[in-house]
Design a protein around this motif. Sequence first.
Motif, PDB file in Angstrom:
ATOM      1  N   CYS A 274       1.150   0.905  -5.715  1.00 20.69           N
ATOM      2  CA  CYS A 274       1.851   0.312  -4.580  1.00 20.69           C
ATOM      3  C   CYS A 274       1.435   1.078  -3.341  1.00 20.69           C
ATOM      4  O   CYS A 274       0.870   2.163  -3.432  1.00 20.69           O
ATOM      5  CB  CYS A 274       3.361   0.348  -4.758  1.00 20.69           C
ATOM      6  SG  CYS A 274       4.063   1.993  -4.662  1.00 20.69           S
ATOM      7  N   SER A 275       1.676   0.454  -2.183  1.00 17.50           N
ATOM      8  CA  SER A 275       1.289   1.153  -0.968  1.00 17.50           C
ATOM      9  C   SER A 275       2.266   0.845   0.153  1.00 17.50           C
ATOM     10  O   SER A 275       3.037   1.697   0.564  1.00 17.50           O
ATOM     11  CB  SER A 275      -0.143   0.746  -0.601  1.00 17.50           C
ATOM     12  OG  SER A 275      -0.476   1.274   0.633  1.00 17.50           O
ATOM     13  N   CYS A 276       2.290  -0.396   0.608  1.00 11.13           N
ATOM     14  CA  CYS A 276       3.061  -0.704   1.816  1.00 11.13           C
ATOM     15  C   CYS A 276       4.570  -0.786   1.561  1.00 11.13           C
ATOM     16  O   CYS A 276       5.375  -0.494   2.417  1.00 11.13           O
ATOM     17  CB  CYS A 276       2.576  -2.015   2.406  1.00 11.13           C
ATOM     18  SG  CYS A 276       2.979  -3.437   1.379  1.00 11.13           S
ATOM     19  N   LEU A 277       4.943  -1.224   0.379  1.00 11.61           N
ATOM     20  CA  LEU A 277       6.340  -1.467   0.007  1.00 11.61           C
ATOM     21  C   LEU A 277       7.020  -2.512   0.889  1.00 11.61           C
ATOM     22  O   LEU A 277       8.242  -2.540   1.005  1.00 11.61           O
ATOM     23  CB  LEU A 277       7.142  -0.154   0.006  1.00 11.61           C
ATOM     24  CG  LEU A 277       6.720   0.834  -1.089  1.00 11.61           C
ATOM     25  CD1 LEU A 277       7.506   2.129  -0.973  1.00 11.61           C
ATOM     26  CD2 LEU A 277       6.895   0.230  -2.474  1.00 11.61           C
TER      27      LEU A 277
ATOM     28  N   GLU B 102       5.398  -5.911   1.083  1.00 10.54           N
ATOM     29  CA  GLU B 102       4.671  -7.144   0.795  1.00 10.54           C
ATOM     30  C   GLU B 102       3.612  -7.477   1.837  1.00 10.54           C
ATOM     31  O   GLU B 102       3.525  -8.609   2.296  1.00 10.54           O
ATOM     32  CB  GLU B 102       5.659  -8.319   0.659  1.00 10.54           C
ATOM     33  CG  GLU B 102       5.126  -9.439  -0.222  1.00 10.54           C
ATOM     34  CD  GLU B 102       6.035 -10.659  -0.222  1.00 10.54           C
ATOM     35  OE1 GLU B 102       6.766 -10.813  -1.192  1.00 10.54           O
ATOM     36  OE2 GLU B 102       6.007 -11.431   0.762  1.00 10.54           O
ATOM     37  N   VAL B 103       2.824  -6.474   2.244  1.00 13.39           N
ATOM     38  CA  VAL B 103       1.668  -6.807   3.083  1.00 13.39           C
ATOM     39  C   VAL B 103       0.349  -6.242   2.556  1.00 13.39           C
ATOM     40  O   VAL B 103      -0.696  -6.515   3.127  1.00 13.39           O
ATOM     41  CB  VAL B 103       1.837  -6.359   4.562  1.00 13.39           C
ATOM     42  CG1 VAL B 103       2.915  -7.153   5.256  1.00 13.39           C
ATOM     43  CG2 VAL B 103       2.063  -4.875   4.664  1.00 13.39           C
ATOM     44  N   CYS B 104       0.390  -5.453   1.463  1.00 12.11           N
ATOM     45  CA  CYS B 104      -0.882  -4.883   0.994  1.00 12.11           C
ATOM     46  C   CYS B 104      -1.359  -5.514  -0.305  1.00 12.11           C
ATOM     47  O   CYS B 104      -2.552  -5.541  -0.579  1.00 12.11           O
ATOM     48  CB  CYS B 104      -0.770  -3.374   0.834  1.00 12.11           C
ATOM     49  SG  CYS B 104       0.104  -2.845  -0.652  1.00 12.11           S
ATOM     50  N   GLY B 105      -0.450  -6.035  -1.110  1.00 11.23           N
ATOM     51  CA  GLY B 105      -0.842  -6.715  -2.342  1.00 11.23           C
ATOM     52  C   GLY B 105      -1.091  -5.803  -3.531  1.00 11.23           C
ATOM     53  O   GLY B 105      -1.324  -6.277  -4.639  1.00 11.23           O
ATOM     54  N   ALA B 106      -1.032  -4.481  -3.309  1.00 10.83           N
ATOM     55  CA  ALA B 106      -1.395  -3.543  -4.382  1.00 10.83           C
ATOM     56  C   ALA B 106      -0.483  -3.644  -5.596  1.00 10.83           C
ATOM     57  O   ALA B 106      -0.907  -3.423  -6.721  1.00 10.83           O
ATOM     58  CB  ALA B 106      -1.381  -2.115  -3.836  1.00 10.83           C
ATOM     59  N   CYS B 107       0.794  -3.980  -5.386  1.00 11.93           N
ATOM     60  CA  CYS B 107       1.764  -3.922  -6.478  1.00 11.93           C
ATOM     61  C   CYS B 107       1.892  -5.248  -7.228  1.00 11.93           C
ATOM     62  O   CYS B 107       2.850  -5.454  -7.972  1.00 11.93           O
ATOM     63  CB  CYS B 107       3.129  -3.541  -5.923  1.00 11.93           C
ATOM     64  SG  CYS B 107       3.794  -4.820  -4.849  1.00 11.93           S
TER      65      CYS B 107
ATOM     66  N   GLN C 151       4.804  -9.818  -6.125  1.00 15.39           N
ATOM     67  CA  GLN C 151       4.735  -8.409  -5.756  1.00 15.39           C
ATOM     68  C   GLN C 151       5.977  -7.691  -6.288  1.00 15.39           C
ATOM     69  O   GLN C 151       7.111  -8.159  -6.108  1.00 15.39           O
ATOM     70  CB  GLN C 151       4.651  -8.254  -4.231  1.00 15.39           C
ATOM     71  CG  GLN C 151       3.253  -8.467  -3.676  1.00 15.39           C
ATOM     72  CD  GLN C 151       2.775  -9.890  -3.834  1.00 15.39           C
ATOM     73  OE1 GLN C 151       3.500 -10.836  -3.522  1.00 15.39           O
ATOM     74  NE2 GLN C 151       1.569 -10.065  -4.340  1.00 15.39           N
TER      75      GLN C 151
ATOM     76  N   CYS D 231       7.192  -4.917  -5.156  1.00 15.55           N
ATOM     77  CA  CYS D 231       8.002  -4.287  -4.109  1.00 15.55           C
ATOM     78  C   CYS D 231       9.036  -5.255  -3.537  1.00 15.55           C
ATOM     79  O   CYS D 231      10.108  -4.840  -3.093  1.00 15.55           O
ATOM     80  CB  CYS D 231       7.118  -3.722  -3.005  1.00 15.55           C
ATOM     81  SG  CYS D 231       6.181  -4.958  -2.096  1.00 15.55           S
TER      82      CYS D 231
HETATM   83  S1  FES Z   1       3.401  -2.350  -2.188  1.00 17.78           S
HETATM   84 FE1  FES Z   1       2.237  -3.538  -0.774  1.00 17.78          FE
HETATM   85  S2  FES Z   1       2.695  -5.534  -1.406  1.00 17.78           S
HETATM   86 FE2  FES Z   1       3.970  -4.383  -2.694  1.00 17.78          FE
END
Ligand code: FES
Lengths: 207, 248
Positions: free
Chosen positions: B60-63, B65-70, B80, B82
Amino acid sequence: MTEIAVDRSFFNRRLHSFLGIFPIGLFILEHFFTNSFAVHGATVYNSKIEFFKELPYLLAIETIFIFLPLLFHGIYGLYIVYTGEPNNLQYGYYRNWMYLIQRVTGVILLFFIGWHVYVTRISALLYGTEVSYQYMAKMFTNPVVFWWMVIGVVSAAFHFANGIWSFCIVWGITVGPKAQKRMGWITLGLFVVLAFVGIRALLAFHI
Amino acid sequence: MAETVRLRIKRQLSPDSSPFWEEFEVPMIHGMNVIACLVEIQKNPVTKDGKKTTPVAWECSCLEEVCGACTMIINGRVRQACSALVKDLEQPIVLEPMTKFPVVRDLVVDRQKMFDNLIKVKAWVPIDGTHHMGPGPKIPEPERAIHYELSKCMTCGCCLEVCPQFNEKSDFMGAQIISQVRLFNFHPTGASLKEDRLHALMGKGGVHECGNAQNCVEVCPKEIPLTHSIGEVGRQVTLQALKDWFMK
Ligand code: FES
Ligand code: HEM
Ligand code: SF4
Ligand code: SF4
């Protein structure tokens, strides 16, 4: 600038799409319409199909405008079915079901058309079977054959109507979601009309 | 015992090992999301039956819902972690890695394919040079508004996960890339690479491999009008093909 090679798959896929309407789709329309003459009884029907049997260059027309396009569309269509992995149970959206039914009806049609062409055309060429109102009516006394015809006709009606819908997106005719939705209603209507016309023609043989 | 959250997680310790399931029970925290549950497991990696295990891996990264990592599959639906709040989810919460990308470990997958595809279609505005190019051309507001919607893509891969045509049997690149081509072809300066992009989408895995199931647009968390992009790029490709056929 680097040139990226346009893949054969693009040409094949667009050809598959195009043939679905021109000529196969147009032929289906003509075929449903012509066979509706059966509604006016045996004499009218037989005189009408006599006209088609006497067309000049019939075999060439059939081969170039019906047989070869169908063969390509059908075989490439099977390959397209193979490349898809339906996930309708997990993601049960309306259009996802239409996607699945488009493929199921395509596969049904491959078997159906193969059989249909054999009994109405190839057997005439090979054994001189006289295809007429009476010949069809006799076949339809077998309920299995009759219901198989109903399945084939409804499948063709759906596959063609829903095919127009996706054709319009593929070629960029219905670009936005509103246009696509409107076309969804129009093609659904076309499916109902075609299925009605087809079944009514079938019933005309089934007395 | 205080209120708890039950989870069932599909785990996989390395890219080639076989997956297995483990169940966990973590303390409920007010307002918690799925990421917070995974943090609890990391703090105390013990299964529901009290067996000690390795902590579950995730990204996860942005927490917000703008990075898509999770991105992962939560109760059977890709989304997502987060923005997945525990109070809205049925328990046990079932977590699985995405199925269309190679698993790295547990819930972590490798989305490299999407980035490779962005390079393949030249998803950028070419402004590199040795001289100052001055300000870019103005974009009319209604167009800018559409650009903005398309630019929200976070390369999460939800649209690919649900696409029946995106799989190992086909080369299809999926809706995300088609939508990015629309975005960069739209841009007055980006348009100088338009033909290259369209040719890339007429190549292996291009827009023609879409089967119009339209699942992509249903699940895109950024509500990007993906089917509009597919129609628009379909049209651009049709015109490009006519141009290639008759004018070259
Ligand atoms: S942590 Fe970035 S979208 Fe969920
Ligand atoms: C012979 C067996 C057939 C098979 C296996 C078959 C298969 C398919 C498949 C899989 C598709 C979906 C393509 C896609 O969405 O990418 C399709 C589309 C289509 N088919 Fe068929 N089909 C068959 C017969 C027919 C017939 C008889 C007609 C005409 C009535 C027809 C008309 C269409 C049309 C118009 C499309 C839409 C094209 C597009 O979306 O680009 N097909 N077919
Ligand atoms: S419309 Fe369907 S087949 Fe096309 S990209 Fe979206 S999900 Fe995939
Ligand atoms: S288009 Fe939407 S679903 Fe697809 S990668 Fe971008 S943000 Fe994710």
